[in-house]
Design a protein around this motif. Structure first.
Motif, PDB file in Angstrom:
ATOM      1  N   LYS A 176       0.829  -1.210   0.000  1.00 44.55           N
ATOM      2  CA  LYS A 176       0.000   0.000   0.000  1.00 44.55           C
ATOM      3  C   LYS A 176       0.867   1.266   0.000  1.00 44.55           C
ATOM      4  N   ILE A 177       1.953   1.242   0.750  1.00 47.68           N
ATOM      5  CA  ILE A 177       2.859   2.388   0.774  1.00 47.68           C
ATOM      6  C   ILE A 177       3.468   2.596  -0.604  1.00 47.68           C
ATOM      7  N   GLN A 178       3.888   1.495  -1.243  1.00 45.88           N
ATOM      8  CA  GLN A 178       4.459   1.586  -2.585  1.00 45.88           C
ATOM      9  C   GLN A 178       3.450   2.159  -3.573  1.00 45.88           C
ATOM     10  N   GLU A 179       2.191   1.749  -3.457  1.00 44.81           N
ATOM     11  CA  GLU A 179       1.151   2.287  -4.334  1.00 44.81           C
ATOM     12  C   GLU A 179       0.980   3.783  -4.133  1.00 44.81           C
ATOM     13  N   LYS A 180       1.004   4.244  -2.884  1.00 48.09           N
ATOM     14  CA  LYS A 180       0.876   5.675  -2.608  1.00 48.09           C
ATOM     15  C   LYS A 180       2.063   6.457  -3.162  1.00 48.09           C
ATOM     16  N   ILE A 181       3.257   5.894  -3.021  1.00 47.19           N
ATOM     17  CA  ILE A 181       4.453   6.560  -3.557  1.00 47.19           C
ATOM     18  C   ILE A 181       4.339   6.696  -5.069  1.00 47.19           C
ATOM     19  N   GLU A 182       3.949   5.615  -5.741  1.00 50.86           N
ATOM     20  CA  GLU A 182       3.793   5.657  -7.195  1.00 50.86           C
ATOM     21  C   GLU A 182       2.738   6.668  -7.619  1.00 50.86           C
ATOM     22  N   LYS A 183       1.656   6.747  -6.864  1.00 53.90           N
ATOM     23  CA  LYS A 183       0.583   7.701  -7.169  1.00 53.90           C
ATOM     24  C   LYS A 183       1.087   9.136  -7.040  1.00 53.90           C
ATOM     25  N   GLU A 184       1.841   9.404  -5.971  1.00 52.42           N
ATOM     26  CA  GLU A 184       2.396  10.746  -5.778  1.00 52.42           C
ATOM     27  C   GLU A 184       3.415  11.095  -6.861  1.00 52.42           C
TER      28      GLU A 184
END
Length: 74
Positions: A57-65
């Motif tokens: 989930k953290i990786q997904e948020k980083i990619e989104k940002e």
């Protein structure tokens, strides 16, 4: 959940995932598991799954940002 259970989970959560996976592997290699080992194995599996899910989930948020930043600069 009991207080002792919470303390055990907090201790496990503070350890790096590779340490937990190594311990789980060691337990899995044993031929016969006593009740404590079975419980420890179950707890380790749950903590590892939770840590992997959180990392995903953290990786997904980083990619989104990063995608937002890329779109702003274009």
């Amino acid at each position: 959940m009991s207080l002792r259970s919470n303390v055990r989970d907090l201790k496990a959560n503070k350890q790096p995932i590779y340490v937990l996976e190594a311990e789980l592997f060691d337990i899995s290699q044993q031929n016969k598991l006593n009740k404590d080992a079975r419980n420890r194995k179950k707890r380790l599996e749950q903590v590892i799954i939770a840590k992997k899910y959180a990392a995903m989930k953290i990786q997904e948020k980083i990619e989104k940002e990063l995608e937002k930043e890329k779109n702003v600069h274009e």
